[in-house]
Design a protein around this motif. Structure first.
Motif, short mmCIF file in Angstrom:
data_model
loop_
_atom_site.label_atom_id
_atom_site.label_comp_id
_atom_site.label_asym_id
_atom_site.label_seq_id
_atom_site.Cartn_x
_atom_site.Cartn_y
_atom_site.Cartn_z
N SER A 22 -4.03 -0.11 -4.40
CA SER A 22 -5.30 0.12 -3.69
C SER A 22 -5.64 -0.92 -2.78
O SER A 22 -5.05 -2.26 -2.93
CB SER A 22 -6.38 0.51 -4.50
N THR A 23 -6.52 -0.78 -1.76
CA THR A 23 -7.20 -1.92 -0.82
C THR A 23 -7.71 -2.94 -1.75
O THR A 23 -7.46 -4.06 -1.75
CB THR A 23 -7.95 -1.36 0.18
N ALA A 24 -8.39 -2.52 -2.86
CA ALA A 24 -8.95 -3.59 -3.73
C ALA A 24 -8.11 -4.49 -4.45
O ALA A 24 -8.24 -5.66 -4.53
CB ALA A 24 -9.79 -2.95 -4.58
N GLY A 71 -6.39 -6.69 -2.05
CA GLY A 71 -7.10 -7.80 -1.75
C GLY A 71 -7.30 -8.94 -2.89
O GLY A 71 -7.51 -10.27 -2.67
N LYS A 109 -8.14 -3.31 5.00
CA LYS A 109 -8.26 -2.15 5.58
C LYS A 109 -7.94 -2.32 7.08
O LYS A 109 -7.17 -1.38 7.68
CB LYS A 109 -9.46 -1.46 5.51
N TYR A 160 0.81 -1.19 0.11
CA TYR A 160 -0.24 0.06 0.09
C TYR A 160 0.85 1.27 -0.03
O TYR A 160 0.64 2.07 -0.95
CB TYR A 160 -0.75 0.10 1.20
N SER A 218 -10.49 -9.91 1.46
CA SER A 218 -11.47 -8.84 1.33
C SER A 218 -10.86 -7.55 1.47
O SER A 218 -10.13 -7.48 2.17
CB SER A 218 -12.68 -9.15 2.25
N ARG A 219 -11.82 -6.54 0.95
CA ARG A 219 -11.29 -4.90 1.23
C ARG A 219 -11.15 -4.80 2.75
O ARG A 219 -10.44 -3.80 3.17
CB ARG A 219 -12.07 -4.19 0.26
#
Length: 224
Positions: A166-168, A171, A182, A160, A177-178
């Protein structure tokens, strides 16, 4: 079978054809995949490990896993993305094997790292990553802080903060999962900040003692 042209305008088989040929027992086809993506996998390993030998080991391990899992590759999907996911997970597995839970102390730092640490007062810990290209001391300290994290937290911070995923995207790479990404990111930042604050608290008295020792003898005599 689909083909594409290389920089020399020569027709070369695409990834899917090479996968199918590899599954049929064509060793040369798999070697072509290794040559095509070997450097990319090596660079992925370089995000997590500094030693060239470790990067080479991760690269070899990744392609071994790729060969063993070729039958699970879904035709029509991006082979490169599928491969990179395996590479990141190989790094993750190695981080877990290397996991060290010990806390490092101020005594583990070199003098220049201590100096930089004192100058880092009042800064969020994750800003270390933004300064890595500007300061070798910051980079060295950030590596030591990262080494104290769990493999999951270290992985998510690198992907990150350093790689800008991105978090997506994280993942998708990790199969998380997002919301899990997070949560991991929040915990990693909090853990880094906690460790940095603890070290800063240790650095302050050490710095004060050093400054006192550097005072002229006449000044210390006047204080007495």
């Amino acid at each position: 079978m689909a083909e594409k042209r290389n920089s020399a305008n020569e027709l070369v088989p695409d990834d899917e054809e090479l996968v199918e040929r590899s599954l049929a027992g064509d060793a040369e086809a798999f070697e072509m995949l290794v040559r095509r993506y070997g450097r990319a996998v090596y660079n992925v390993a370089g995000r997590f490990f500094r030693q060239p030998e470790m990067r080479e080991d991760i690269t070899q391990e990744t392609f071994l896993k790729v060969y063993q899992a070729l039958h699970t590759y879904r035709r029509g999907a991006s082979f490169e993305r599928w491969l990179m996911k395996i590479a990141v997970n190989a790094c993750y597995d190695e981080l877990r094997r290397m996991q060290r839970r010990r806390e490092f102390s101020l005594a583990d730092l070199a003098e220049d790292e201590r100096t930089w640490l004192e100058e880092a007062l009042a800064k969020p810990a994750f800003e270390l990553f933004e300064q890595q290209q500007q300061s070798e001391d910051a980079a060295a300290l950030a590596e030591k802080l990262l080494a104290s994290l769990s493999p999951e937290d270290r992985l998510v911070m690198l992907l990150y903060e350093r790689d800008g995923l991105s978090t997506a995207e994280i993942g998708e790479l990790m199969g998380w999962s997002r919301s899990k990404v997070k949560i991991r990111l929040f915990r990693a930042r909090r853990a880094l900040d906690k460790r940095l604050r603890r070290m800063l608290q240790m650095a302050r008295p050490a710095s004060a003692l050093k400054a006192k020792a550097d005072e002229p003898e006449s000044q210390r005599a006047n204080e007495r």
